[in-house]
Each structure stands twice: as structure tokens, then as C-alpha cells.
Design an enzyme around this catalytic site. Structure first.
Site: not given
Ligand code: GLA
Length: 382
Positions: A137, A210, A347
Site C-alpha cells: 500500500h 480499503h 478492493e
Molecule cells: C490488503 C492486503 C492484505 C492486508 C490488508 C491490510 O488487503 O492484501 O494482505 O495486508 O491489505 O491489513
């Protein structure tokens, strides 16, 4: 900069001109479509504002200029009872820090970059690692989930635009990237998210939202009894670091087959290698699409409340994540403890680690181009 005064933009007044959108929403009757802005604290010496979007049906969305975070989404169940269906916190402090990225805009690159590195136009770029060997991210410092954006309420709509300038070199990314994210709540109970960006140097970009949903109401239970349909015949399998191997694997015959609506918990702990590696669902599905338009990616149904969430997008992929890393260490709204699998994320995104996979749809934005993506979360009941 001083915090802005309380601003209300009234669009459609269905009941009475004299009653505010918030009061009406709480009354559960008829409502005006509006956006209200109020000061919500400060971060990095900058004022943070909270925006409450209200539509004609009394649906409400709270979002703030810190991280573009969606704090709450209040929608009715099949009997007309409203509940808040996203995980979150009541105040700004609750989000500092926010390790699960609850409710936030994620970027400059949503999801993972293998080994925190990529090559663009012959130059190697190095990013901070924050997920084992990966960058997750966007990095660690000025990632989009934890910076203060500028917020501007939309005129004539229940909406807000957040803008942010991500500087050349921030977290190792090339180019000054101007980003705009707009949330608009329609009277069809859709939360429309428009992403736009321009750059002065070529850069990878991948933007997502998210939010963790629980259609039974946040903090009430895990999400294993929800039923999911994903409009995807293939997914991108991952290695032990959750980096795509490059394969586009058919879902048929695997626990990742949601082409027909299936209980989320039905196969989540199957011994299939991909489920074991990710400790549940945490994968990118390849959305079945004809062309680049808005296409249905997912439909989630919660049987006790009857609430339905449909996700449509212009993006090529969707990460379905079942909150496997929530472990009860985060306490959210009303003292609710967010335990394992208490929320799910859908997402919409480009495929993870695309800059290192020339076969994946490109994520490179060049000077003179404008990045556009749209995602629609539509709330209804069944
Ligand atoms: C995304 C990733 C997950 C996790 C979340 C945050 O969804 O794919 O593996 O890292 O973000 O916790």
C-alpha cells in the site's frame, strides 16, 4: 490555514427546508441530499475535516480529509433499520496509527510490490519495505492512507473531493503526482468513487479504497455467513509472500470459485495451497469484462439483515480480503473489538506487483495522460 466553518449544501429538500440532513437521517424518515463539513482535529499541523454525505433516503456516509478515510456508512436493512456497516473509529485519534488501513484510500500503489523494487525506463527504484520483503500500500512515510488531503464539498450533490500532491521522491516514487478522489452518494444508494491523477514523470499508480464491510452491522460478528458472487473466472495465485506468480489461474474447482453466490465461510479453511498461504481469502480476482467500462465485479449478500452490496468498477481486478489479519487488537466504534474476519474488503485495483509483471495490464501513468478509475458501491436489500 483555519478550519472551514460548518457548510451545508442542500440539493433536494423533500420534507422541510428548515430541518438539517443529519437530524432527518436519525429520524429515519424523508431526507435532503446534502454534504455537511465540520472540523475534526488536526494532523501534521493541518486541520482535518469530516464530511457527512446524506441522500434522500437517509443513507449517510462519513469521510474525512485524513487518509480519505470513510468512517461510517449507515444503510437500512430489509425492515428499514439503519446500521453502520463499515469498521472504523469515532474520532481521528482512533486512526493513528491504523495498521489494517481501515476505511482509507491506499496508494501510490495499492497492494504489494515484490522486494520493494521495480524498474521503469531502465532506472531501478527502491521503496521502503513494510510487509516482509514487500512494499504494501505504497510504503511507510507519506502513503495516501495517512496524509492530510484537501477536501472540497461538491456543489449540488452529496459529495466531497479530496486532492493531494504526492511529491517526486516521496517513499521512493517518481514524479509529482496530483491525485483527486471524489466520493458521491446518489439517491440510488450508490457511493461512487472517482479516482483521477496526473504526473510530471512516468510512475506506477494503483489506487483503491480499503473499507472493511460487515453487512450485519460493524462489530457484530464475523463475515463468514455472508454470501458472495464474484464476476471472475480467473485469479492471480500468489507465492508465500502473497506476490502473484504471474499465472492467471481458472477458479473452477477451487475454493476461489465465487461465480455462483457462495457462503464466504464454506471453503475458507480448505487445505488448498492458496487458502493456506493467505490464511483465508486475500487474493486478486481477474474481473470478467468486455472493454474498459463500469462492470459488476462483486455482489455480497448478508442473509439476516438482507443487506446487499454490489461493487462495479472500471478496474481490471478486485482484492477480496476477509480480514484474516484482524486479531482483536483493534477496538473500534462503540468499543467493538475487531476480531479475525470481522470485516471484508473488496478492493478494486490493478493487479498486485504489476510493475514487475510486463504481462499484466500496465499501471504506468505518463506525463500528459490522466489516470481515471471509477468504483461504485451500491447498497440495497433482498
Ligand atoms: C490488503 C492486503 C492484505 C492486508 C490488508 C491490510 O488487503 O492484501 O494482505 O495486508 O491489505 O491489513
Amino acid at each position: 490555514m483555519m478550519p472551514r466553518p460548518l457548510t451545508t449544501v442542500c440539493v433536494t429538500v423533500l420534507l422541510s427546508l428548515s430541518i438539517g440532513g443529519l437530524a432527518l437521517a436519525q429520524a429515519g424518515k424523508r431526507h435532503e441530499q446534502a454534504v455537511q463539513q465540520k472540523p475534526f482535529g488536526t494532523r501534521d499541523g493541518r486541520p482535518v475535516n469530516l464530511y457527512t454525505l446524506t441522500n434522500a433516503n437517509g443513507v449517510e456516509v462519513d469521510a474525512m480529509s485524513y487518509g480519505g478515510i470513510i468512517l461510517s456508512v449507515r444503510v437500512p436493512d430489509r425492515k428499514g433499520q439503519f446500521a453502520d456497516i463499515v469498521l472504523g473509529h469515532e474520532n481521528l485519534d482512533g486512526y493513528i496509527p491504523n495498521p489494517p488501513y481501515i476505511g482509507a484510500v491506499v496508494g501510490r500503489y495499492a497492494n504489494r510490490i515484490a522486494n520493494g523494487t521495480f524498474i521503469l525506463d531502465g532506472k531501478t527504484y527502491t521503496l521502503p519495505k513494510n510487509d516482509g520483503p514487500n512494499t504494501l500500500h505504497g510504503g511507510v512515510d507519506k502513503t495516501f492512507n495517512k496524509v492530510v488531503w484537501d477536501g472540497e464539498p461538491l456543489k449540488g450533490k452529496a459529495g466531497v473531493t479530496f486532492t493531494y500532491l504526492s511529491k517526486d521522491g516521496d517513499d521512493g516514487w517518481p514524479g509529482n503526482l496530483k491525485v483527486r478522489v471524489t466520493y458521491t452518494l446518489t439517491n440510488d444508494n450508490e457511493l461512487v468513487i472517482d479516482y483521477e491523477a496526473t504526473t510530471d514523470k512516468a510512475t506506477p499508480i494503483n489506487l483503491s479504497q480499503h473499507s472493511y464491510f460487515n453487512l450485519a452491522g460493524e462489530g457484530t460478528s464475523d463475515i463468514l455467513n455472508h454470501e458472495l458472487m464474484l464476476n471472475a473466472d480467473r485469479f492471480t495465485p500468489v507465492d508465500k509472500n502473497l506476490i502473484p506468480t504471474g499465472e492467471l489461474r481458472p477458479v473452477k474447482g477451487t475454493p476461489l470459485d465465487f461465480t455462483k453466490s457462495t457462503r464466504v465461510g464454506a471453503r475458507i479453511d480448505d487445505p488448498y495451497d492458496q487458502m493456506v498461504l493467505a490464511h483465508g481469502y486475500d487474493h486478486n480476482w481477474v474481473i470478467n469484462r468486455k472493454g474498459g467500462g463500469l462492470t459488476l465485479a462483486a455482489r455480497m449478500y448478508e442473509p439476516t439483515s438482507g443487506r446487499v452490496l454490489e461493487v462495479s468498477t472500471t478496474q481490471p481486478g478486485v482484492q477480496f480480503y476477509t480480514g484474516n489479519f484482524l486479531d482483536g487488537t483493534v477496538t473500534g466504534k462503540q468499543g467493538h473489538v475487531y476480531k479475525r474476519r470481522y470485516g471484508f474488503c473488496l478492493e478494486t485495483q490493478h493487479f498486485p506487483d504489476s510493475p514487475n509483471h510486463p504481462d499484466f495490464p500496465t499501471t504506468i501513468l505518463k506525463p500528459g495522460e490522466t489516470f481515471h478509475q471509477k468504483t461504485v458501491f451500491k447498497f440495497s436489500t433482498q
